[in-house]
Design an enzyme around this catalytic site. Structure first.
Site, PDB file in Angstrom:
ATOM      1  N   LYS A 195      44.196  10.043 -16.897  1.00  0.00           N
ATOM      2  CA  LYS A 195      44.990   9.438 -15.826  1.00  0.00           C
ATOM      3  C   LYS A 195      44.011   8.818 -14.843  1.00  0.00           C
ATOM      4  O   LYS A 195      43.255   9.542 -14.187  1.00  0.00           O
ATOM      5  CB  LYS A 195      45.836  10.500 -15.118  1.00  0.00           C
ATOM      6  CG  LYS A 195      46.900  11.148 -15.991  1.00  0.00           C
ATOM      7  CD  LYS A 195      47.578  12.283 -15.237  1.00  0.00           C
ATOM      8  CE  LYS A 195      48.742  12.871 -16.024  1.00  0.00           C
ATOM      9  NZ  LYS A 195      49.320  14.063 -15.358  1.00  0.00           N
ATOM     10  N   GLU A 215      60.630  10.443 -15.291  1.00  0.00           N
ATOM     11  CA  GLU A 215      59.978   9.672 -16.349  1.00  0.00           C
ATOM     12  C   GLU A 215      60.955   9.124 -17.376  1.00  0.00           C
ATOM     13  O   GLU A 215      60.565   8.698 -18.457  1.00  0.00           O
ATOM     14  CB  GLU A 215      58.896  10.525 -17.012  1.00  0.00           C
ATOM     15  CG  GLU A 215      57.818  10.922 -16.006  1.00  0.00           C
ATOM     16  CD  GLU A 215      56.688  11.727 -16.602  1.00  0.00           C
ATOM     17  OE1 GLU A 215      56.740  12.014 -17.810  1.00  0.00           O
ATOM     18  OE2 GLU A 215      55.762  12.062 -15.857  1.00  0.00           O
TER      19      GLU A 215
END
Length: 422
Positions: free
Chosen positions: A335, A203
């Site tokens: 999500k 990330e």
């Protein structure tokens, strides 16, 4: 705006793994495209991500999911009105016929769901955030920037998955992004000064081989101060320890420290950290099915700390309702690929807001150039977003889209700062 054609293809995500891209074409000539993300640490209650198995791409191919779009999901939508998102998503789920999207694949269904919304917005010639959220969509999210990676997101000795900075003291999103980026660059200097490598994880955060989990907090505080900001005022810390990954046989295994903790000891661990550090948010501080522990954790630190359910709630309104009923957590991580459709994701957000739970729109560790979640964060006035560090173009794509939206909104743009926190 009737759907005329649905196309799907296999593309690659930010980790070089296959994922699904869908295009929805309307009879007016307008179209929308979307790429679905993929997670590294996934909750057991998530919608099924359909993979091919076998040798191709080491089993991670998505040709079956693509075929399902072409042969089953797409044909079911031909002639439907793209602006009827709930009806579109219901039709997709009816074709699948399972509760976890196990036949068609959550990745196949979601790609079509998101692409349909983009196509409808394109025909109406309005920004996606305005199409999804209406005229009241104006809140820019406070970024949770993952600057130190551990756990399943990195190959190092840090047990906890994400150490994030939250620029709650910034006056605007643009300035918040600057606060975070400057801290990220100073963190690189701090780590180099201590002799650590500055490679980045999935990330975009650094993945140093630190001596302990607590050293991650120490170097982070040093970086915030070196960047010229005050910890706890300008920038706070948010954590995603993702401890479901550490939960074995009813206990929490902190392997880097050689410790095995019970639920109560893990709760005391978080109570200690939040008392000594400017930590304002903890995500998945206990395992996804440790409901009794979550009740005790919420009772002990929930009044002063945002407790976010990711694996716990998996963007699922039913699991969120269970948490609300049991007074578990006080915020939900959203999500879209956990639940597998846009409608269900927005239902979860609406339920959370109705019960005064915080909402954080989130990426996955396997991302792409698709910035749908940036528009979704503004559309729902979520107030917070998790989309990685200040590096890797798959993460920066979301931040840059938010900068564009802030510019478009002009004086109407709202940046909540600390008020975004539960």
């Amino acid at each position: 705006m009737n759907i005329e054609k649905v196309i799907a293809r296999e593309v690659l995500d930010s980790r070089g793994n296959p994922t699904v891209e869908a295009e929805v074409h309307l009879d007016s000539g307008f179209s929308g495209r979307a790429i679905v993300p993929s997670g590294a640490s996934t909750g057991s209650h998530e919608a099924l991500e359909l993979r091919d198995g076998g040798e191709r791409y080491m089993g991670k191919g998505v040709e079956r999911a693509v075929q399902n779009v072409r042969e089953a999901l797409g044909p079911a939508l031909i002639g439907m009105d793209a602006s009827e998102q709930a009806a579109i998503d219901k039709a997709l789920m009816d074709v699948d016929g399972t509760s976890n999207k196990g036949n068609m694949g959550g990745n196949a269904i979601l790609a079509v769901s998101l692409a349909t919304a983009r196509a409808a917005a394109a025909e109406l010639d309005i920004p996606l955030y305005r199409y999804l959220g209406g005229s009241n969509a104006k809140t820019l999210p406070v970024p949770m920037m993952n600057v130190i990676n551990g756990g399943a997101h990195a190959d190092n000795s840090v047990d906890f998955q994400e150490f994030m900075v939250m620029p709650v003291g910034a006056p605007s999103f643009r300035e918040a992004l600057r606060y975070g980026a400057e801290t990220f660059h100073h963190l690189k200097k701090v780590l180099s000064g201590r002799g650590y490598n500055t490679n980045v994880g999935d990330e975009g955060g650094f993945a140093p081989d630190l001596k302990s989990n607590e050293e991650a907090l120490e170097v982070l505080l040093e970086a915030i101060q070196q960047a010229g900001y005050e910890p706890g005022k300008d920038i706070c810390i948010a954590l995603d320890p993702a401890v479901t990954e550490l939960y074995k046989d009813g206990q929490y295994h902190l392997e880097s420290e050689g410790r095995v903790l019970s639920s109560d000891e893990m709760i005391d661990f978080w109570a200690d950290w939040t008392s000594r550090y400017p930590i304002v948010s903890i995500e998945d501080g206990l395992a996804e099915d440790d409901w009794d522990g979550w009740e005790r954790l919420t009772a002990k630190v929930g009044a002063k700390t945002q407790l976010v359910g990711d694996d716990l709630f998996v963007t699922n309104p039913e699991r969120l309702q269970q948490g609300i009923d049991r007074k578990v957590g006080n915020a939900i991580l959203v999500k879209v690929n956990q639940i597998g459709s846009l409608t269900e994701s927005m239902d979860a957000i609406e339920l959370a807001k109705r019960h005064h739970y915080g909402t954080i729109i989130s990426h996955r560790s396997g991302e792409s150039e698709d910035a749908f979640i940036a528009d979704l964060a503004v559309a729902t006035n979520a107030g917070q977003i998790k989309t990685g560090s200040a590096s890797r173009s798959d993460r920066i794509a979301k931040y840059n889209q938010l900068l564009r939206i802030e510019d478009q909104l002009g004086d109407r743009a709202v940046f909540p700062g600390r008020k975004a926190l539960r």
